[in-house]
Motif scaffolding. Structure first.
Motif, PDB file in Angstrom:
ATOM      1  N   ASP A  34       0.849  -1.188   0.000  1.00  0.00           N
ATOM      2  CA  ASP A  34       0.000   0.000   0.000  1.00  0.00           C
ATOM      3  C   ASP A  34       0.882   1.235   0.000  1.00  0.00           C
ATOM      4  O   ASP A  34       1.947   1.255   0.625  1.00  0.00           O
ATOM      5  N   VAL A  35       0.440   2.271  -0.704  1.00  0.00           N
ATOM      6  CA  VAL A  35       1.159   3.539  -0.748  1.00  0.00           C
ATOM      7  C   VAL A  35       0.395   4.557   0.086  1.00  0.00           C
ATOM      8  O   VAL A  35      -0.815   4.731  -0.079  1.00  0.00           O
ATOM      9  N   VAL A  36       1.100   5.220   0.998  1.00  0.00           N
ATOM     10  CA  VAL A  36       0.500   6.242   1.848  1.00  0.00           C
ATOM     11  C   VAL A  36       1.345   7.507   1.771  1.00  0.00           C
ATOM     12  O   VAL A  36       2.498   7.483   1.330  1.00  0.00           O
ATOM     13  N   GLN A  37       0.750   8.613   2.203  1.00  0.00           N
ATOM     14  CA  GLN A  37       1.480   9.878   2.283  1.00  0.00           C
ATOM     15  C   GLN A  37       1.589  10.302   3.734  1.00  0.00           C
ATOM     16  O   GLN A  37       0.616  10.231   4.490  1.00  0.00           O
ATOM     17  N   THR A  38       2.774  10.744   4.134  1.00  0.00           N
ATOM     18  CA  THR A  38       2.951  11.260   5.486  1.00  0.00           C
ATOM     19  C   THR A  38       2.433  12.692   5.550  1.00  0.00           C
ATOM     20  O   THR A  38       2.685  13.499   4.660  1.00  0.00           O
ATOM     21  N   LEU A  39       1.700  12.998   6.617  1.00  0.00           N
ATOM     22  CA  LEU A  39       1.149  14.330   6.811  1.00  0.00           C
ATOM     23  C   LEU A  39       1.936  15.085   7.871  1.00  0.00           C
ATOM     24  O   LEU A  39       2.722  14.498   8.620  1.00  0.00           O
ATOM     25  N   ARG A  40       1.730  16.383   7.949  1.00  0.00           N
ATOM     26  CA  ARG A  40       2.499  17.211   8.880  1.00  0.00           C
ATOM     27  C   ARG A  40       2.268  16.830  10.334  1.00  0.00           C
ATOM     28  O   ARG A  40       3.136  17.027  11.184  1.00  0.00           O
ATOM     29  N   ASN A  41       1.087  16.302  10.634  1.00  0.00           N
ATOM     30  CA  ASN A  41       0.778  15.928  12.015  1.00  0.00           C
ATOM     31  C   ASN A  41       1.276  14.526  12.362  1.00  0.00           C
ATOM     32  O   ASN A  41       0.975  14.002  13.433  1.00  0.00           O
ATOM     33  N   GLU A  43       0.434  11.766  10.890  1.00  0.00           N
ATOM     34  CA  GLU A  43      -0.501  10.731  10.480  1.00  0.00           C
ATOM     35  C   GLU A  43      -0.294  10.414   8.998  1.00  0.00           C
ATOM     36  O   GLU A  43       0.560  11.001   8.336  1.00  0.00           O
ATOM     37  N   TYR A  44      -1.095   9.463   8.491  1.00  0.00           N
ATOM     38  CA  TYR A  44      -0.907   8.998   7.126  1.00  0.00           C
ATOM     39  C   TYR A  44      -2.190   9.125   6.315  1.00  0.00           C
ATOM     40  O   TYR A  44      -3.289   8.903   6.827  1.00  0.00           O
ATOM     41  N   LEU A  45      -2.021   9.456   5.048  1.00  0.00           N
ATOM     42  CA  LEU A  45      -3.113   9.490   4.083  1.00  0.00           C
ATOM     43  C   LEU A  45      -2.979   8.280   3.171  1.00  0.00           C
ATOM     44  O   LEU A  45      -1.978   8.135   2.462  1.00  0.00           O
TER      45      LEU A  45
END
Length: 256
Positions: A34-41, A43-45
């Motif tokens: 799975d591909v996710v994006q790291t967020l500034r807080n 957490e992951y998208l």
């Protein structure tokens, strides 16, 4: 804990055909990524699913991984649950997409494929294993297994990996109304018809199961899911996939 961002512009493009689905068993699909994006807080998208090809590369849809800065992307492997505290995320080293500028590069694109290279090698075990690209085309009527995740717009959303089924259609001329709109004369794409276990739920939002590996009975990769649909007049075509065997040379030259 996961946080999700809306992709509102895409929501206007497609409706998703709901399919019979069950939760995957632990280790049932060790090739799943799975591909996710790291967020500034912190957490992951969640972005999309994919399949492990070797210790460095996964295959997925190009359209989504190219939307975000490469430095923010991570790859998850060996986990059935996005919310598991033991998940390990791998940083992305590079992305190589296969498409030509002369093509209209959209979510339903003949070359919507990307090979994502991670910086640290996967450690293979019972829950993390590569999958082989099939040398054969889709067999008409064959039952294909898709393992992927629902997105947060889905009223039946769960964070766990799910399994759904579809029947492959070899000839795009047999895709009914879809052939005239999206896959006519596009040999790289194929459609999936409703499986007998599909409950026909047409209330799902866009992009559930996107990038999910499409696997045949021989456990080889037949394709990746680009999009699911419910807006087809004949009511039988439920998804569009990308034929993996046509990209074997590009894939193996890149990953080797």
């Amino acid at each position: 804990m996961y946080s999700f961002l809306s992709i509102c512009i895409f929501a206007l493009l497609f409706q998703v055909q709901g399919s019979w689905a069950r939760d995957a068993r632990p280790g049932e699909f060790p090739y799943q990524a799975d591909v996710v994006q790291t967020l500034r807080n912190g957490e992951y998208l969640y972005l999309c699913a994919g399949a492990i090809l070797n210790q460095r590369f996964i295959i997925t849809v190009a359209f989504l991984v190219e939307l975000y800065p490469q430095s923010s992307l991570r790859v998850l492997a060996g986990s059935n649950d996005l919310n598991s505290p033991s998940n390990i995320y791998y940083k992305v080293d590079s992305i190589r997409s296969y498409y030509q500028n002369s093509y209209n590069f959209t979510i339903i694109s003949r070359n919507n494929i990307a090979l994502v290279r991670i910086k640290t090698r996967f450690t293979f075990n019972a829950k993390i294993q590569p999958i082989t690209i099939s040398k054969q085309d889709i067999v008409d009527g064959e039952t294909l297994t898709i393992s992927a995740r629902r997105n947060p717009y889905d009223p039946n959303y769960v964070s766990r990996l799910q399994v759904l089924l579809g029947n492959g259609v070899q000839d795009n001329d047999d895709c009914g109304a879809l052939a005239k709109r999206d896959v006519d004369d596009v040999k790289e794409l194929f459609c999936l018809r409703q499986n007998r276990k599909d409950i026909g739920n047409d209330n799902l939002p866009p992009f559930s199961y996107q990038g999910g590996p499409i696997v045949g009975a021989n456990k080889q990769l037949k394709g990746i899911l680009l999009v699911s649909l419910n807006s087809i007049p004949d009511g039988k075509v439920v998804g569009i996939g990308l034929r993996a065997y046509l990209y074997r040379q590009f894939i193996y030259e890149t990953i080797n």
